[in-house]
Design a protein around this motif. Structure first.
Motif, PDB file in Angstrom:
ATOM      1  N   GLY A   1      46.450  51.897  29.248  1.00  0.00           N
ATOM      2  CA  GLY A   1      46.117  50.643  28.575  1.00  0.00           C
ATOM      3  C   GLY A   1      46.842  49.415  29.087  1.00  0.00           C
ATOM      4  N   ARG A   2      47.394  49.481  30.293  1.00  0.00           N
ATOM      5  CA  ARG A   2      48.064  48.323  30.877  1.00  0.00           C
ATOM      6  C   ARG A   2      47.157  47.660  31.914  1.00  0.00           C
ATOM      7  N   PRO A   3      47.163  46.312  31.949  1.00  0.00           N
ATOM      8  CA  PRO A   3      46.371  45.627  32.974  1.00  0.00           C
ATOM      9  C   PRO A   3      46.880  45.977  34.371  1.00  0.00           C
ATOM     10  N   VAL A   4      45.943  46.082  35.300  1.00  0.00           N
ATOM     11  CA  VAL A   4      46.287  46.402  36.691  1.00  0.00           C
ATOM     12  C   VAL A   4      45.392  45.586  37.617  1.00  0.00           C
ATOM     13  N   ARG A   5      45.931  45.219  38.751  1.00  0.00           N
ATOM     14  CA  ARG A   5      45.167  44.435  39.732  1.00  0.00           C
ATOM     15  C   ARG A   5      43.919  45.195  40.171  1.00  0.00           C
ATOM     16  N   ILE A   6      42.819  44.485  40.291  1.00  0.00           N
ATOM     17  CA  ILE A   6      41.567  45.082  40.761  1.00  0.00           C
ATOM     18  C   ILE A   6      41.758  45.449  42.231  1.00  0.00           C
ATOM     19  N   PRO A   7      41.518  46.721  42.607  1.00  0.00           N
ATOM     20  CA  PRO A   7      41.684  47.114  44.011  1.00  0.00           C
ATOM     21  C   PRO A   7      40.821  46.261  44.941  1.00  0.00           C
ATOM     22  N   ALA A   8      41.353  46.012  46.144  1.00  0.00           N
ATOM     23  CA  ALA A   8      40.687  45.126  47.112  1.00  0.00           C
ATOM     24  C   ALA A   8      39.281  45.588  47.454  1.00  0.00           C
ATOM     25  N   ASP A   9      39.055  46.907  47.604  1.00  0.00           N
ATOM     26  CA  ASP A   9      37.722  47.383  47.968  1.00  0.00           C
ATOM     27  C   ASP A   9      36.718  47.132  46.845  1.00  0.00           C
ATOM     28  N   ILE A  10      37.151  47.289  45.623  1.00  0.00           N
ATOM     29  CA  ILE A  10      36.269  47.040  44.474  1.00  0.00           C
ATOM     30  C   ILE A  10      35.972  45.551  44.362  1.00  0.00           C
ATOM     31  N   ARG A  11      36.995  44.734  44.514  1.00  0.00           N
ATOM     32  CA  ARG A  11      36.827  43.266  44.495  1.00  0.00           C
ATOM     33  C   ARG A  11      35.810  42.859  45.568  1.00  0.00           C
ATOM     34  N   HIS A  12      35.971  43.387  46.770  1.00  0.00           N
ATOM     35  CA  HIS A  12      35.068  43.074  47.885  1.00  0.00           C
ATOM     36  C   HIS A  12      33.632  43.475  47.553  1.00  0.00           C
ATOM     37  N   ASN A  13      33.439  44.688  47.019  1.00  0.00           N
ATOM     38  CA  ASN A  13      32.097  45.179  46.692  1.00  0.00           C
ATOM     39  C   ASN A  13      31.426  44.314  45.633  1.00  0.00           C
ATOM     40  N   PHE A  14      32.178  43.917  44.612  1.00  0.00           N
ATOM     41  CA  PHE A  14      31.623  43.039  43.575  1.00  0.00           C
ATOM     42  C   PHE A  14      31.148  41.729  44.183  1.00  0.00           C
ATOM     43  N   ILE A  15      32.006  41.097  44.964  1.00  0.00           N
ATOM     44  CA  ILE A  15      31.674  39.788  45.528  1.00  0.00           C
ATOM     45  C   ILE A  15      30.517  39.904  46.516  1.00  0.00           C
ATOM     46  N   ALA A  16      30.473  41.008  47.287  1.00  0.00           N
ATOM     47  CA  ALA A  16      29.379  41.212  48.247  1.00  0.00           C
ATOM     48  C   ALA A  16      28.030  41.294  47.531  1.00  0.00           C
ATOM     49  N   LEU A  17      27.976  41.965  46.384  1.00  0.00           N
ATOM     50  CA  LEU A  17      26.708  42.103  45.658  1.00  0.00           C
ATOM     51  C   LEU A  17      26.409  40.897  44.786  1.00  0.00           C
ATOM     52  N   LEU A  18      27.391  40.453  44.023  1.00  0.00           N
ATOM     53  CA  LEU A  18      27.149  39.455  42.985  1.00  0.00           C
ATOM     54  C   LEU A  18      27.570  38.048  43.340  1.00  0.00           C
ATOM     55  N   GLY A  19      28.341  37.889  44.435  1.00  0.00           N
ATOM     56  CA  GLY A  19      28.914  36.575  44.719  1.00  0.00           C
ATOM     57  C   GLY A  19      29.948  36.276  43.658  1.00  0.00           C
ATOM     58  N   ASP A  20      30.458  35.081  43.648  1.00  0.00           N
ATOM     59  CA  ASP A  20      31.340  34.632  42.565  1.00  0.00           C
ATOM     60  C   ASP A  20      30.904  33.225  42.238  1.00  0.00           C
ATOM     61  N   GLU A  21      30.280  33.075  41.083  1.00  0.00           N
ATOM     62  CA  GLU A  21      29.682  31.793  40.702  1.00  0.00           C
ATOM     63  C   GLU A  21      30.701  30.666  40.592  1.00  0.00           C
ATOM     64  N   THR A  22      31.992  31.006  40.543  1.00  0.00           N
ATOM     65  CA  THR A  22      33.009  29.966  40.437  1.00  0.00           C
ATOM     66  C   THR A  22      33.720  29.712  41.750  1.00  0.00           C
ATOM     67  N   ALA A  23      33.379  30.489  42.797  1.00  0.00           N
ATOM     68  CA  ALA A  23      34.036  30.302  44.101  1.00  0.00           C
ATOM     69  C   ALA A  23      33.625  28.970  44.695  1.00  0.00           C
ATOM     70  N   SER A  24      34.568  28.334  45.371  1.00  0.00           N
ATOM     71  CA  SER A  24      34.224  27.039  45.977  1.00  0.00           C
ATOM     72  C   SER A  24      33.727  27.194  47.377  1.00  0.00           C
TER      73      SER A  24
END
Length: 138
Positions: free
Chosen positions: A115-138
């Motif tokens: 139940g402790r917060p943990v950093r999102i692993p880099a590969d998962i972060r990459h996969n999310f952004i590759a599929l969904l983009g990041d609507e707040t990214a500049s």
């Protein structure tokens, strides 16, 4: 919104009047997020078993705009915004055709099994952004 999934409203999703019961929209949104995560090549089972981490919903903001009814075909749109170290937001919409029925923002946190917060692993972060983009990214 970058990812869509579609499904039909069943009788079990509705109240006595044939209108989707408000709490069932949360199930619909969960299906849309789960489909998006899977489409991004992320196995939540593997995350849990291999890394000991899970995604948990920590906040829901929902605007119910129009009712869905029995036998409607609905589309769930899922996007990504506000990705931080251990959390992100998934904006979602439920549509019937071009009509928006519900608009939501789902806050998600990456947590250890304890139940402790943990950093999102880099590969998962990459996969999310590759599929969904990041609507707040500049």
């Amino acid at each position: 919104m970058a990812f869509t999934s579609t499904f039909r409203v069943y009788y079990e999703d509705t109240d006595m009047g044939g209108v989707v019961y408000y709490a069932n929209y949360l199930k619909f949104l969960e299906r849309g997020r789960s489909d998006a995560v899977r489409a991004a090549g992320i196995s939540q089972s593997d995350m849990k078993e291999r890394d000991g981490i899970v995604f948990v919903v920590r906040r829901v903001e929902a605007d119910y705009l129009r009712p869905a009814r029995f036998d409607d075909v609905l589309t769930i749109e899922t996007g990504l915004s506000d990705m931080k170290g251990a959390s992100f937001v998934m904006p979602q919409r439920v549509l019937r055709g071009d009509t928006v029925l519900l608009s939501a923002r789902i806050g998600v946190a990456c947590m250890t099994l304890a139940g402790r917060p943990v950093r999102i692993p880099a590969d998962i972060r990459h996969n999310f952004i590759a599929l969904l983009g990041d609507e707040t990214a500049s």
